[in-house]
Design an enzyme around this catalytic site. Sequence first.
Site, PDB file in Angstrom:
ATOM      1  CB  SER A 183      -0.932   0.001   1.215  1.00 43.11           C
ATOM      2  OG  SER A 183      -0.194  -0.042   2.427  1.00 43.11           O
ATOM      3  CG  HIS A 222      -3.992  -0.858  -1.188  1.00 45.50           C
ATOM      4  ND1 HIS A 222      -4.329   0.470  -1.320  1.00 45.50           N
ATOM      5  CD2 HIS A 222      -3.810  -1.074   0.143  1.00 45.50           C
ATOM      6  CE1 HIS A 222      -4.341   1.044  -0.124  1.00 45.50           C
ATOM      7  NE2 HIS A 222      -4.029   0.129   0.776  1.00 45.50           N
ATOM      8  CE  LYS A 253      -7.107  -0.019   1.303  1.00 50.59           C
ATOM      9  NZ  LYS A 253      -7.761  -0.508   2.535  1.00 50.59           N
TER      10      LYS A 253
END
Length: 412
Positions: free
Chosen positions: A195, A229, A258
């Site tokens: 990330s 992610h 996300k």
Amino acid sequence: MPLDRVAPVLAARVAEIDDRGAAKRHERVVTRVVPAGGGRGPSVELAGVPGRTFVRCNTNGYLGLAAHPAVRAAADRATAAFGVGPQAVRFISGTYAPHVALERRLAEFHGREAAMLFSSAYTTVLGVLPALVTPETAVVSDELNHNCIITAAKLAQPARRLVYHHLDRDDLEARLDEATAACARVVVVTDGVFSMRGDHAPLDVIDALARRAHERCAEGVITVVDDSHGVGAFGATGRGTEEVTGSRGDVLVATLGKAFGANGGYVCGPRVLIDALRETSPLSTFSNPISPADAAAALAAVDIVDSPEGIELLTGLRARTRRFAAGLVAAGFETIPGDHPVVPLLTRDAAWNQALVAHLYEHGVLATALGHPVVPLGEEEIRFQLSAEHTDADIDEVLAVLRAAPVRAPQR
């Protein structure tokens, strides 16, 4: 006063964090999202800064799905049908039709037998990793894994916790040799996309090494991938690091909060694992699930990603990412190459990091300065996060602000 003797210790800890510029509690408050228009993507207004708008380069909403009409409509319908919260843990009375439908859809999306929801990806890792660990287990982990993995490995209390150098094949092989010689079971755990840097794990290499080591281990080697992610933002169809590398983990963890724009986390894997987690993982069994509205919104988002519209969003996202990364290099900044929409600007200096972020803020750009201990010393960076909502004009504006920065890297 019960805290009178502890309070000075807590205050000293907070002061130490403040002194090294690592405070996180001074949060900017978004008061309004300004819709896209005039060739620009959405921007935000902040509390205490009247009359100004900011380009957001600090959000995980890689596809802009939180505001998508179909996602919002799904959440509204579920709220009208079920209310705003689950009102109980699932095994008592807290499972709703959107939870079940979403779990089936996620398993299908990832080509797994089953999936299970948690309240967040962080709690998913905390709920899954200890369930795979016994007193005769070694946990082998990449040195730049997310804090949730580090914390989960500590809480799991394995016989050994072994850390290998970031993306280092030879060091991973050495740690696997050490682990299989000493323990009956080995769990290799890694982020899919890291990330802070936007680089990704070579899952094909990890899988090959794990399979080789598996034969030497009484209870085998299990691979766990947290691709929070990656899923929805990486790969031609948004299936993340597994799609990019052509390989997969035995257990996949990801998030709904996300790229999918909703809330919650989940794990996918063999049905026997999911059944066991439903019975034994306290972070699910004894904790409320996400709301029915979050589940319905996430289901709509998965369907969008898994459609021609999703392919178009992902294609645009890659184009924006490449445009921005190329602009950084052309302006003389250092970055890490890759197609993931996390694009770091490496400053390698804490003071320059803070000064550059302040300059961006003063010119209407929100980005995140990352310093030690979030990143290693000498790896200080500004993390830019691109979105399909960004336009070329947004990208060019941010690059222009960077080019005009009055501060430069210190002489070394």
